[in-house]
Design a protein around this motif. Structure first.
Motif, PDB file in Angstrom:
ATOM      1  N   PRO A 122       0.811  -1.223   0.000  1.00 33.05           N
ATOM      2  CA  PRO A 122       0.000   0.000   0.000  1.00 33.05           C
ATOM      3  C   PRO A 122       0.841   1.268   0.000  1.00 33.05           C
ATOM      4  O   PRO A 122       0.513   2.239  -0.701  1.00 33.05           O
ATOM      5  N   VAL A 126       0.871   4.088  -3.098  1.00 37.09           N
ATOM      6  CA  VAL A 126       0.533   5.483  -2.817  1.00 37.09           C
ATOM      7  C   VAL A 126       1.696   6.405  -3.180  1.00 37.09           C
ATOM      8  O   VAL A 126       1.493   7.517  -3.670  1.00 37.09           O
ATOM      9  N   THR A 200      -5.718   3.203   0.593  1.00 34.23           N
ATOM     10  CA  THR A 200      -4.963   3.020  -0.648  1.00 34.23           C
ATOM     11  C   THR A 200      -5.877   2.936  -1.864  1.00 34.23           C
ATOM     12  O   THR A 200      -5.442   3.197  -2.992  1.00 34.23           O
ATOM     13  N   ALA A 203      -5.851   5.617  -4.525  1.00 33.92           N
ATOM     14  CA  ALA A 203      -4.727   5.767  -5.452  1.00 33.92           C
ATOM     15  C   ALA A 203      -4.952   4.900  -6.686  1.00 33.92           C
ATOM     16  O   ALA A 203      -5.627   3.871  -6.616  1.00 33.92           O
ATOM     17  N   GLY A 206      -4.827   1.089  -6.652  1.00 39.31           N
ATOM     18  CA  GLY A 206      -4.863   0.850  -5.209  1.00 39.31           C
ATOM     19  C   GLY A 206      -5.473  -0.482  -4.836  1.00 39.31           C
ATOM     20  O   GLY A 206      -5.166  -1.035  -3.774  1.00 39.31           O
ATOM     21  N   ALA A 209      -3.449  -3.420  -3.540  1.00 37.19           N
ATOM     22  CA  ALA A 209      -2.998  -3.450  -2.145  1.00 37.19           C
ATOM     23  C   ALA A 209      -3.741  -4.490  -1.323  1.00 37.19           C
ATOM     24  O   ALA A 209      -3.368  -4.739  -0.166  1.00 37.19           O
TER      25      ALA A 209
END
Length: 256
Positions: A122, A126, A200, A203, A206, A209
């Motif tokens: 994560p 990011v 996360t 993003a 994400g 993650a």
């Protein structure tokens, strides 16, 4: 060198240095202290090179740094009250014999480093691209993180106080948060990484993650967490009663 290669190289150097220190001290259990510090190192080393100061980057780095530093300090304090190497690592030292050095490096330090890298995904996602401004999902993620962090930190503190009392030697901790779950610290750790995952999601990519909380859940529930710890207490009459009354993971009211 891109973000993922740079942080992988830094983590490899860190785990190798911890391994060499452990050889000198003849104590592999110091790797448990290095675990939380590894996340802090990965996050901030990546941030120094690739960070933009975005609010989501700073939030994730702050939450993981608080968690990692607290965990390292707690394990160091716990270890200070223990004699010698942790029984798990001592058993491996004895059973591995002449292959102990290289197996330690591969099966303890490099494996631990790989776990850190995957769970730290994560942070890396990011840092790669923080996404848009913070929103309600981020706030919900922080609340989940706070619940998890509270369970882990309070559970660890309660257990440390219990063990520091000589009158409790050989007894099973069944008070405080430990009354509602046999492993409040493990529940807390699993929960807080789901909070990080939610943050996360803001993003790009994400969703990748999800590897992080799923891996933590698998390790705690099936591999090195609950199964390994409870195996040490199998057959203990007090633990068997405790086991029948109290949930292993999710907090709940004890059975009467």
């Amino acid at each position: 060198m891109n973000l993922f290669l740079l942080t992988a190289f830094i983590l490899l150097c860190f785990m190798t240095a911890v391994f060499l220190l452990a050889l000198k001290l003849e104590d592999n259990s110091i790797v448990d202290i290095a675990y939380g510090l590894g996340f802090v190192l990965v996050g901030w080393s990546g941030s120094l090179v690739y960070g933009t100061g975005d609010s989501r980057q700073l939030l994730v780095l702050a939450l993981i740094s608080i968690w990692g530093l607290r965990l390292a300090i707690h394990i160091a304090a716990r270890k200070r009250n223990e004699e010698g190497e942790d029984p798990r690592y001592r058993q491996w030292r004895e059973s591995w014999g002449k292959t102990f050095v290289w197996r330690s490096y591969l099966q303890i330090y490099l494996l631990q480093g790989t776990v850190i890298y995957l769970v730290a995904l994560p942070m890396l996602l990011v840092l790669r691209a923080p996404g848009g401004p913070l929103g309600w999902l981020d706030l919900f993620g922080v609340l989940i993180w706070l619940i998890g962090f509270g369970f882990e930190a309070i559970g660890d503190w309660q257990l440390l106080q219990f063990k520091n009392n000589a009158e409790n030697r050989g007894r099973i901790m069944r008070f405080g948060l430990w009354r509602f779950t046999r492993h409040p610290n493990y529940f807390g750790e699993a929960t807080l990484w789901w909070g990080i995952f939610l943050i996360t999601l803001g993003a790009p990519l994400g969703w990748l993650a999800i590897i992080s909380p799923l891996l933590i859940d698998f390790l705690l529930l099936k591999v090195s967490g609950i199964p390994m710890l409870e195996e040490r207490y199998a057959g203990n009459p007090e633990f068997e009663v405790y086991k029948q009354r109290t949930n292993a993971f999710f907090p709940w009211i004890p059975k009467s």
